[in-house]
Scaffold this motif. Structure first.
Motif, PDB file in Angstrom:
ATOM      1  N   THR A  62      -2.629  11.455  -5.691  1.00  9.75           N
ATOM      2  CA  THR A  62      -1.986  10.263  -5.128  1.00  9.75           C
ATOM      3  C   THR A  62      -0.862   9.768  -6.032  1.00  9.75           C
ATOM      4  O   THR A  62       0.200   9.376  -5.559  1.00  9.75           O
ATOM      5  CB  THR A  62      -3.010   9.128  -4.934  1.00  9.75           C
ATOM      6  OG1 THR A  62      -3.781   8.994  -6.122  1.00  9.75           O
ATOM      7  CG2 THR A  62      -3.913   9.379  -3.757  1.00  9.75           C
ATOM      8  N   ILE A 119      -1.261   5.344  -0.267  1.00  4.25           N
ATOM      9  CA  ILE A 119      -0.046   5.973  -0.778  1.00  4.25           C
ATOM     10  C   ILE A 119       0.578   6.854   0.311  1.00  4.25           C
ATOM     11  O   ILE A 119       1.798   6.872   0.499  1.00  4.25           O
ATOM     12  CB  ILE A 119      -0.348   6.814  -2.045  1.00  4.25           C
ATOM     13  CG1 ILE A 119      -0.936   5.927  -3.143  1.00  4.25           C
ATOM     14  CG2 ILE A 119       0.906   7.514  -2.536  1.00  4.25           C
ATOM     15  CD1 ILE A 119       0.010   4.882  -3.681  1.00  4.25           C
ATOM     16  N   SER A 143      -5.035   7.726   2.391  1.00  3.19           N
ATOM     17  CA  SER A 143      -4.721   6.920   1.217  1.00  3.19           C
ATOM     18  C   SER A 143      -3.574   5.974   1.562  1.00  3.19           C
ATOM     19  O   SER A 143      -2.678   6.316   2.328  1.00  3.19           O
ATOM     20  CB  SER A 143      -4.314   7.836   0.064  1.00  3.19           C
ATOM     21  OG  SER A 143      -3.543   7.130  -0.865  1.00  3.19           O
ATOM     22  N   LEU A 162       2.028  12.213  -5.794  1.00  2.00           N
ATOM     23  CA  LEU A 162       2.777  12.026  -4.542  1.00  2.00           C
ATOM     24  C   LEU A 162       3.758  10.867  -4.687  1.00  2.00           C
ATOM     25  O   LEU A 162       4.937  10.977  -4.329  1.00  2.00           O
ATOM     26  CB  LEU A 162       1.802  11.747  -3.389  1.00  2.00           C
ATOM     27  CG  LEU A 162       2.436  11.225  -2.090  1.00  2.00           C
ATOM     28  CD1 LEU A 162       3.396  12.248  -1.494  1.00  2.00           C
ATOM     29  CD2 LEU A 162       1.368  10.851  -1.070  1.00  2.00           C
ATOM     30  N   ASN A 163       3.276   9.772  -5.231  1.00  2.59           N
ATOM     31  CA  ASN A 163       4.149   8.611  -5.424  1.00  2.59           C
ATOM     32  C   ASN A 163       5.320   8.959  -6.341  1.00  2.59           C
ATOM     33  O   ASN A 163       6.445   8.510  -6.124  1.00  2.59           O
ATOM     34  CB  ASN A 163       3.333   7.443  -5.988  1.00  2.59           C
ATOM     35  CG  ASN A 163       4.101   6.141  -5.942  1.00  2.59           C
ATOM     36  OD1 ASN A 163       4.662   5.792  -4.911  1.00  2.59           O
ATOM     37  ND2 ASN A 163       4.162   5.439  -7.061  1.00  2.59           N
ATOM     38  N   PHE A 198      -5.649   5.121  -6.237  1.00  2.43           N
ATOM     39  CA  PHE A 198      -4.358   5.165  -6.909  1.00  2.43           C
ATOM     40  C   PHE A 198      -4.373   4.309  -8.177  1.00  2.43           C
ATOM     41  O   PHE A 198      -3.858   4.717  -9.224  1.00  2.43           O
ATOM     42  CB  PHE A 198      -3.270   4.668  -5.959  1.00  2.43           C
ATOM     43  CG  PHE A 198      -1.895   4.620  -6.557  1.00  2.43           C
ATOM     44  CD1 PHE A 198      -1.175   5.775  -6.800  1.00  2.43           C
ATOM     45  CD2 PHE A 198      -1.325   3.399  -6.893  1.00  2.43           C
ATOM     46  CE1 PHE A 198       0.087   5.720  -7.356  1.00  2.43           C
ATOM     47  CE2 PHE A 198      -0.048   3.339  -7.446  1.00  2.43           C
ATOM     48  CZ  PHE A 198       0.652   4.508  -7.679  1.00  2.43           C
ATOM     49  N   THR A 228       4.134   6.162   2.089  1.00  2.45           N
ATOM     50  CA  THR A 228       5.186   7.176   2.106  1.00  2.45           C
ATOM     51  C   THR A 228       5.737   7.372   3.515  1.00  2.45           C
ATOM     52  O   THR A 228       6.949   7.441   3.715  1.00  2.45           O
ATOM     53  CB  THR A 228       4.626   8.516   1.569  1.00  2.45           C
ATOM     54  OG1 THR A 228       4.072   8.281   0.284  1.00  2.45           O
ATOM     55  CG2 THR A 228       5.709   9.563   1.481  1.00  2.45           C
ATOM     56  N   ASP A 267      -1.825  -0.393  -3.899  1.00  2.00           N
ATOM     57  CA  ASP A 267      -1.283   0.936  -3.605  1.00  2.00           C
ATOM     58  C   ASP A 267      -0.162   0.884  -2.581  1.00  2.00           C
ATOM     59  O   ASP A 267       0.886   1.491  -2.764  1.00  2.00           O
ATOM     60  CB  ASP A 267      -2.356   1.871  -3.034  1.00  2.00           C
ATOM     61  CG  ASP A 267      -3.690   1.744  -3.716  1.00  2.00           C
ATOM     62  OD1 ASP A 267      -3.892   0.753  -4.433  1.00  2.00           O
ATOM     63  OD2 ASP A 267      -4.521   2.623  -3.520  1.00  2.00           O
TER      64      ASP A 267
END
Lengths: 296, 297
Positions: B245, A121, A119, B248-249, B230, A125, A234
């Motif tokens: 997702t 995301i 992802s 997590l963010n 997301f 990260t 994202d």
């Protein structure tokens, strides 16, 4: 009895259409209906709530008078240009190198392509941590003895957009490699043989003969990457959150912020419509030519 | 001599050949490192203590195998104001992904079959209309979708997300199956028709059993897309119904307390593990999906 049979036969004949009709209806409502609704809202007075009073191009005037929108457009151009150029360069290089009868090609290809399964995301990260000013790359270089090295791009409004490019290239360049490798595999061995007989060296063979043959692959790869770039949302959110301030805003994050955080539906709808128009300008001619090719 | 050169840059023998071959592998391995280092950093950071992170460097390996950050990420990290870790959100993602993948794949197979093996007038037009839906920027449907979900009473729920992902996945699944069925000989279908089989009989008994590869490709593609989504998750769910997702963010951006980088990394691994596992197990099918997603027509 007879008529029931006839009805059954007619139903049977119409069954394929009947089966496809829900798909058709879903597409009409959720794609075309929704697009029309959004486009209409962009021509109305809508603010916090939808307001169906027609208001001409007022929302578009407001959109194009918003400095933040210009930042988003500028970022989109910077990001798209760099993202496509670097991904293409890496993709072509790796595809050509992997095409040299490398024995462990399968393993290497798997490694190059795995970020595509993640992802954005997750990617955001990880890169946020790697680029962390203080504890990330900066600290690493300090420990190698370069004490004066400073790397604060992630929180520097002028450079933060380039960190988004870095993470996006890491995630998607393997995809470009896979598309080009598939293209290279479709080049006939006879072509390479003919080039060798003509005495063309490896460099000439690739730049002069093989890569020009891959023009369709170039085109589709650029379009796929451009499509990814316009939709990118994202990764920006996870890596920079659009910040510092709104320095890394893109049209997609701009639209989200105006729709769901600032509740300016009219401006949000206008920006979404602009995005759609951009995608249509890229995708429709391409789809048209692709569909014609399969029809032949 | 020349014969040897046909399918590669370097095929000559001798020191020059060895040198070029060495250079080739050096570049290939350098890029392996480029793609792998972030993964290694993610795993090693998740196994360090906060003190180790502050004293060590990005590339230093953990002193021991300390899984406490993983336990925190799974069970007690703060997502916004709720501190139950990622576990409930992982289940949200599972509950959302499984039905959405199953429904959209099944409908894609059925529609792809009807559009290719029972070519009626206008079939190509319908396909082109549907296909367009695969390429729109989803921003253009966010506002009306939010209102529609509210109208249906599905706003902020997992079933709402299942609906959204099914609807916008259909264009892709139909595309995949259409492309697959175009390559399947019509003779098989016609033979079954002569035997008296009907539309659904042929679909379930003849067509579906032979489309296992297409089903695998489609399921993997849809699973990856929906699990990794997301935009829809953040736009249409709130708090407790967030997919992983979004959670997590939120973990990463929770500003209260000391920044726990090891927990962030463990959370990222947890969120990324399912799709990564699918990729490692069924990589070939994933790649086929990627190239089918590239609209090969």
């Amino acid at each position: 009895m007879q008529s029931a049979n006839r009805f059954g036969a007619r139903l049977e004949r119409r069954l394929p259409q009947l089966v496809v009709s829900p798909l058709f209806a879903v597409s009409l409502f959720f794609v075309y209906g929704f697009i029309l609704w959004t486009a209409y809202i962009s021509f109305t007075k809508s603010g916090v709530m939808p307001n169906y009073t027609f208001d001409g191009l007022a929302q578009y005037q407001r959109l194009w008078a918003t400095p933040r929108w210009y930042v988003a457009i500028r970022n989109l151009f910077i990001f798209t240009a760099l993202f496509i150029a670097i991904s293409l360069a890496i993709g072509i290089l790796l595809a050509v190198l992997l095409d040299q009868r490398v024995r462990i090609e399968g393993v290497i290809r798997t490694i190059y392509l795995y970020p595509m399964a993640l992802s954005f995301i997750v990617t955001g990260t990880v890169w946020k941590w790697i680029l962390n000013p203080g504890l990330g790359v900066e600290r690493l270089v300090h420990q190698m003895g370069f004490e004066s090295f400073s790397f604060d791009w992630l929180v520097n409004p002028d450079y933060a957009i380039y960190t988004v490019v870095m993470a996006a290239v890491w995630q998607s360049s393997g995809y470009a490699m896979a598309l080009f490798l598939a293209g290279l595999r479709s080049v006939d061995d006879e072509v390479l043989k003919a080039a060798a007989i003509d005495g063309a060296g490896p460099w000439r063979t690739y730049t002069g003969i093989v890569l020009p043959m891959l023009r369709p692959v170039f085109l589709s790869t650029v379009i796929i990457l451009a499509h990814l770039a316009i939709k990118s949302f994202d990764l920006v959110i996870a890596l920079t959150g659009g910040g510092p301030g709104y320095a890394t805003d893109m049209p997609a994050t701009f639209m989200y912020a105006f729709a769901f955080q600032r509740s300016e539906l009219g401006v949000a709808a206008a920006s979404a419509t602009m995005m759609l128009m951009t995608v249509i300008a890229i995708i429709v001619p391409y789809l048209y030519s692709e569909l014609r090719k399969t029809a032949e | 001599m020349r014969q040897r050169r046909i399918s590669g840059i370097v095929h000559r023998r001798g020191p020059r050949h060895v040198l070029m071959r060495g250079l080739l592998f050096a570049i290939l391995l350098l890029f392996c490192a480029y793609y792998l280092v972030p993964l290694v950093v993610m795993i090693s950071t998740s196994l360090k203590s906060l003190a180790e992170i502050r004293e060590g460097s990005l590339l230093s390996l953990p002193q021991g195998l300390d899984f406490s950050a993983w336990a925190t990420a799974w069970g007690s990290a703060c997502v916004g104001v709720r501190c139950d870790g990622l576990e409930p959100y992982v289940w949200n993602s599972v509950l959302m992904t499984v039905p959405a993948v199953a429904i959209s794949t099944f409908l894609g197979a059925l529609n792809g079959y009807a559009l290719t093996k029972w070519r009626f007038r206008g079939a190509d037009w319908i396909f082109a209309l549907v296909l367009f839906g695969a390429f729109i920027p989803f921003q253009v449907v966010l506002l009306p979708m939010a209102r529609t979900l509210g109208f249906l009473g599905l706003a902020g729920t997992v079933p709402g997300l299942i609906l959204v992902h099914t609807v916008y996945g259909l264009a892709f699944t139909t595309l995949f199956f259409r492309n697959f069925f175009i390559g399947v000989s019509n003779g098989i279908v016609q033979a079954a028709m002569v035997d008296g089989a009907g539309f659904f009989g042929i679909f379930f008994r003849v067509v579906l059993p032979m489309s296992i590869p297409a089903i695998v490709v489609t399921v993997i593609w849809q699973f990856t897309q929906i699990w990794n989504d997301f935009l829809f998750g953040v736009a249409f769910t709130i708090g407790d119904s967030n997919p992983v997702t979004v959670a997590l963010n939120n973990v990463v951006n929770t500003s209260t307390g000391v920044k726990q980088y090891n927990v962030d990394m463990a959370a990222a691994i947890i969120a990324g593990l399912p799709t990564l596992a699918v990729y490692v197990i069924a990589g070939a099918y994933f790649v086929r999906g990627l190239s089918a997603g590239a609209i090969k027509g």
